[in-house]
Design an enzyme around this catalytic site. Structure first.
Site, PDB file in Angstrom:
ATOM      1  N   ASP A 132      47.070 -40.442  -2.904  1.00  0.00           N
ATOM      2  CA  ASP A 132      48.037 -40.418  -3.807  1.00  0.00           C
ATOM      3  C   ASP A 132      48.675 -41.574  -4.275  1.00  0.00           C
ATOM      4  O   ASP A 132      48.906 -42.553  -3.418  1.00  0.00           O
ATOM      5  CB  ASP A 132      48.984 -39.253  -3.181  1.00  0.00           C
ATOM      6  N   HIS A 178      44.923 -29.358  -7.342  1.00  0.00           N
ATOM      7  CA  HIS A 178      44.753 -30.377  -6.421  1.00  0.00           C
ATOM      8  C   HIS A 178      45.338 -29.925  -5.196  1.00  0.00           C
ATOM      9  O   HIS A 178      46.345 -29.255  -5.064  1.00  0.00           O
ATOM     10  CB  HIS A 178      44.920 -31.845  -6.797  1.00  0.00           C
TER      11      HIS A 178
HETATM   12  P1  5GP Z   1      51.517 -32.219  -8.055  1.00  0.00           P
HETATM   13  O1  5GP Z   1      53.167 -32.389  -8.107  1.00  0.00           O
HETATM   14  O2  5GP Z   1      51.149 -32.028  -9.371  1.00  0.00           O
HETATM   15  O3  5GP Z   1      51.175 -31.461  -7.092  1.00  0.00           O
HETATM   16  O4  5GP Z   1      50.990 -33.470  -7.370  1.00  0.00           O
HETATM   17  C1  5GP Z   1      50.757 -34.501  -8.466  1.00  0.00           C
HETATM   18  C2  5GP Z   1      50.387 -35.751  -7.476  1.00  0.00           C
HETATM   19  O5  5GP Z   1      49.617 -36.643  -8.214  1.00  0.00           O
HETATM   20  C3  5GP Z   1      51.730 -36.523  -7.070  1.00  0.00           C
HETATM   21  O6  5GP Z   1      51.715 -36.763  -5.841  1.00  0.00           O
HETATM   22  C4  5GP Z   1      51.555 -37.844  -7.899  1.00  0.00           C
HETATM   23  O7  5GP Z   1      51.893 -39.001  -6.887  1.00  0.00           O
HETATM   24  C5  5GP Z   1      49.831 -37.996  -7.899  1.00  0.00           C
HETATM   25  N1  5GP Z   1      49.197 -38.814  -9.046  1.00  0.00           N
HETATM   26  C6  5GP Z   1      49.685 -38.698 -10.413  1.00  0.00           C
HETATM   27  N2  5GP Z   1      48.931 -39.170 -11.211  1.00  0.00           N
HETATM   28  C7  5GP Z   1      48.244 -39.973 -10.315  1.00  0.00           C
HETATM   29  C8  5GP Z   1      47.192 -41.044 -10.570  1.00  0.00           C
HETATM   30  O8  5GP Z   1      46.863 -41.388 -11.647  1.00  0.00           O
HETATM   31  N3  5GP Z   1      46.424 -41.628  -9.571  1.00  0.00           N
HETATM   32  C9  5GP Z   1      46.823 -41.039  -8.167  1.00  0.00           C
HETATM   33  N4  5GP Z   1      46.001 -41.525  -7.029  1.00  0.00           N
HETATM   34  N5  5GP Z   1      47.640 -40.314  -7.778  1.00  0.00           N
HETATM   35  C10 5GP Z   1      48.363 -39.641  -9.029  1.00  0.00           C
END
Ligand code: 5GP
Ligand code: ZN
Length: 102
Positions: free
Chosen positions: A30, A96
């Protein structure tokens, strides 16, 4: 899916370091870790939300991958998190699973 960041990572448009990969899914670190080992397990096909996941084989692949990843990474204590929908904190609209290892 156009303009989906995880599709772009999946198809290599955006480079990434994959800690795990097979034909169906991959795992990356992440970008903003909220645990000592915070990984994201991402299916290669665009499924928007957990509630939309109707492919039982893919569900099983995700389940197996979690078990293999934690074993390979020697993560004994961990939390799994799936945010389904914007109001539940889903920011990236491509399914995810957060694997948060301690
Ligand atoms: P959500 O809030 O959608 O469940 O989590 C999205 C996660 O994706 C967040 O924890 C954020 O830090 C991570 N994230 C967003 N964009 C990217 C990216 O471009 N690369 C990586 N490795 N993580 C990402
Ligand atoms: Zn996508």
């Amino acid at each position: 899916m156009e303009n989906c960041i995880f599709c772009k990572i999946a198809n290599g448009e955006i480079p990434s370091e994959r800690v795990y990969e097979n034909d169906f899914l991959f795992a990356i670190k992440d970008l903003h870790p909220r645990a000592p080992k915070h990984l994201l397990l991402i299916p290669k096909v665009h499924v928007e939300k957990f509630a939309d996941l109707d492919d039982e084989n893919l569900a099983m692949e995700l389940y197996r991958a979690i078990q293999e990843i934690v074993k390979e990474q020697e993560i004994t204590d961990f939390k799994l998190q799936v945010n389904n929908g914007a109001r539940a904190g889903q920011e990236v609209m491509h399914l995810h699973i957060h694997i948060m290892g301690y």
